[in-house]
Design a protein around this motif. Structure first.
Motif, mmCIF file in Angstrom:
data_model
loop_
_atom_site.group_PDB
_atom_site.id
_atom_site.type_symbol
_atom_site.label_atom_id
_atom_site.label_comp_id
_atom_site.label_asym_id
_atom_site.label_seq_id
_atom_site.Cartn_x
_atom_site.Cartn_y
_atom_site.Cartn_z
ATOM 1 N N PHE A 161 3.471 6.954 4.118
ATOM 2 C CA PHE A 161 4.548 6.286 4.895
ATOM 3 C C PHE A 161 4.607 6.748 6.328
ATOM 4 O O PHE A 161 4.897 5.776 7.387
ATOM 5 C CB PHE A 161 5.914 6.749 4.128
ATOM 6 C CG PHE A 161 6.343 5.844 2.840
ATOM 7 C CD1 PHE A 161 6.219 4.573 2.986
ATOM 8 C CD2 PHE A 161 6.505 6.582 1.554
ATOM 9 C CE1 PHE A 161 6.286 3.815 2.064
ATOM 10 C CE2 PHE A 161 6.714 5.848 0.727
ATOM 11 C CZ PHE A 161 6.889 4.449 0.669
ATOM 12 N N ARG B 99 1.993 4.557 7.865
ATOM 13 C CA ARG B 99 2.048 3.230 7.479
ATOM 14 C C ARG B 99 0.832 2.760 6.905
ATOM 15 O O ARG B 99 0.739 1.343 7.041
ATOM 16 C CB ARG B 99 2.598 2.278 9.020
ATOM 17 C CG ARG B 99 3.771 2.751 9.493
ATOM 18 C CD ARG B 99 4.090 1.975 10.689
ATOM 19 N NE ARG B 99 5.422 2.328 11.553
ATOM 20 C CZ ARG B 99 5.843 1.758 12.331
ATOM 21 N NH1 ARG B 99 5.090 0.888 13.203
ATOM 22 N NH2 ARG B 99 6.982 2.295 13.341
ATOM 23 N N ARG B 100 0.519 3.497 5.864
ATOM 24 C CA ARG B 100 -0.398 2.855 5.228
ATOM 25 C C ARG B 100 0.052 2.777 3.731
ATOM 26 O O ARG B 100 -0.692 2.228 2.887
ATOM 27 C CB ARG B 100 -1.603 3.946 4.979
ATOM 28 C CG ARG B 100 -2.328 4.168 6.360
ATOM 29 C CD ARG B 100 -3.538 5.215 6.121
ATOM 30 N NE ARG B 100 -4.202 5.361 7.312
ATOM 31 C CZ ARG B 100 -5.426 5.953 7.355
ATOM 32 N NH1 ARG B 100 -5.881 6.916 6.546
ATOM 33 N NH2 ARG B 100 -6.332 6.127 8.399
ATOM 34 N N SER C 1 3.150 1.241 1.458
ATOM 35 C CA SER C 1 4.449 0.303 1.238
ATOM 36 C C SER C 1 5.103 0.620 -0.098
ATOM 37 O O SER C 1 4.559 0.744 -0.781
ATOM 38 C CB SER C 1 3.877 -1.311 1.604
ATOM 39 O OG SER C 1 3.095 -1.688 0.515
#
Length: 440
Positions: free
Chosen positions: A262, A265-266, A268
């Motif tokens: 997270f 941002r890899r 979701s």
């Protein structure tokens, strides 16, 4: 008693027939176990056992480590850790002849340290490394064979799902089992890298040299592997240091991978949900196989099949090492028929009593560790052995333009390397036992 023994032999034959016709191993063992116990003791006995057996099996605290490590591996593959490892390995090794293939092997070993599954390692690294191997015009055989063989490293380098299941079956400490597997796992990595180097020396066109990278690119790629090293160090280092048990370590590993995913941002929320569903499916499959194995064990024990096999081999006059070689050969044959986890769950309850009754000059706990490592390496071999070779099928699905015979041709040098490693582990138990002895 003789009728019961004949029933057991018939059940074993039926089991092998059902496996050969591709009936799922869990259903096969459950069916044979229920039918066999019913014939021996009546259907009411089976119903009474099923009332408590599943709960007794699945409430075992040691089994709680399996879903956590499976989840950690699923999350790691979705967070791009495999790509980071491959880029770093390629930055260091890619400029050598065969270097991109060596990088793929090294990355497989690194990813296996946070994944624990050989098939997941092969699938994930295949998606990452195959495009790069194609770009540098590696031969189809070497490219696919390298990743299929490199994927097998996930089964031995801790943490490993199959390693945990073996430890639970033979009742040996999981932490000690991890320690016993570490050196053989590193040895496998070095031997596979050496295999690529030798292959490319004799067939230079199969593995061209890559491009050297700048110092800045090398540094950036190396720094990108720090999260993997931190996760591995916290999980495995904490276990070896006695700070927490494997279940707690796996939970911490999951938390670290989620936080990393997270933060970068890899990962979701849909990706997290997919990983949870994948973990539930895989864990359910494993637990169902374990239930089937317990039913089969009850049936076979009452029939006296394992006891008779152990007694026959122990009184045969054969040397313990000869018996061990025969068992290894049996595992190689089974590897042509089923996946690694099913093989361990099905076969270890039959073969371990035989080994336990033989004298290899080791203590009982050391014998459990040594035999486990030897068998897991043999199980690794089954993942690339014709005609099944599960890892070969996985890689072939990712590289459909390369004939499967080419992939099997590519894994043959690694097959020879694995035979050498099995011989080394059998002849020199200290390879597996030195680290556990130091940690005592």
């Amino acid at each position: 008693m003789m009728d019961s023994y004949i029933t057991g032999i018939a059940g074993l034959a039926g089991l092998l027939v059902l496996i050969a016709v591709r009936v799922p191993i869990a259903y096969t063992m459950i069916l044979v176990g229920i039918v066999g116990i019913s014939l021996q003791s009546g259907p009411m006995i089976v119903l009474n056992q099923l009332k408590d057996l599943a709960y007794a099996q699945f409430s075992n605290y040691d089994l709680s480590v399996l879903p956590m490590f499976i989840l950690m591996g699923g999350l790691a593959s979705r967070c791009g850790l495999s790509s980071d490892l491959f880029r770093a390995a390629n930055a260091w090794l890619g400029r050598f002849r065969g270097g991109v293939a060596m990088a793929a092997i090294t990355a497989c070993a690194g990813f296996g340290a946070v994944c624990g599954s050989s098939t997941a390692t092969a699938s994930t690294m295949g998606q990452v490394a195959l495009p790069e191997l194609r770009r540098y015009r590696y031969s189809g055989a070497l490219a696919t064979g390298t990743i299929a063989a490199g994927g097998t490293l996930g089964i031995l380098i801790p943490p490993s799902v199959v390693l945990i299941v073996y430890a639970i079956i033979v009742e040996v400490n999981i932490v000690t089992m991890f320690a016993a597997a570490l050196v053989p796992g590193l040895l496998a990595t070095l031997m596979f890298v050496g295999t690529v180097a030798l292959y490319c020396r004799f067939v230079p066109a199969a593995g061209p040299s890559g491009q050297a990278v700048s110092q800045a690119e090398l540094g950036a790629a190396t720094l990108a592997t720090i999260p993997v090293l931190v996760i591995f160090g916290v999980v495995i280092g904490g276990i070896y240091a006695g700070i927490y048990n494997p279940t707690a370590a796996a939970a911490i590993g999951v938390a670290l991978v989620v936080a990393y995913g997270f933060a970068r941002r890899r990962l979701s929320l849909p990706g997290l949900g997919d990983a949870l569903l994948e973990t539930a499916r895989t864990s359910g499959m494993i637990f169902l196989i374990l239930l089937g194995a317990e039913l089969l064990k009850i049936f076979m024990s009452r029939a006296g099949v394992p006891q008779s096999a152990a007694e026959m081999l122990q009184s045969s006059g054969l040397a313990p090492m000869v018996i061990l070689v025969l068992i290894i050969a049996a595992f190689l044959v089974l590897g042509c028929l089923m996946d690694s986890l099913s093989m361990v769950i099905l076969a270890i309850p039959f073969f371990w009593p035989v080994i336990a009754g033989l004298d290899f000059g080791l203590t009982p706990d050391e014998t459990k560790l040594w035999f486990g490592i030897v068998i897991l390496v043999v199980v690794e071999l089954g993942l690339i052995t014709p005609p099944v070779g599960l890892n070969v099928f996985i890689i072939n699905a990712l590289a459909r333009d390369i004939p499967m015979r080419e992939t099997f041709k590519g894994v043959m040098p690694f097959f020879g390397t694995e035979i050498v490693r099995i011989a080394l582990l059998v002849l020199f138990p200290a390879i597996s036992l030195t680290l556990p002895r130091l940690l005592q």
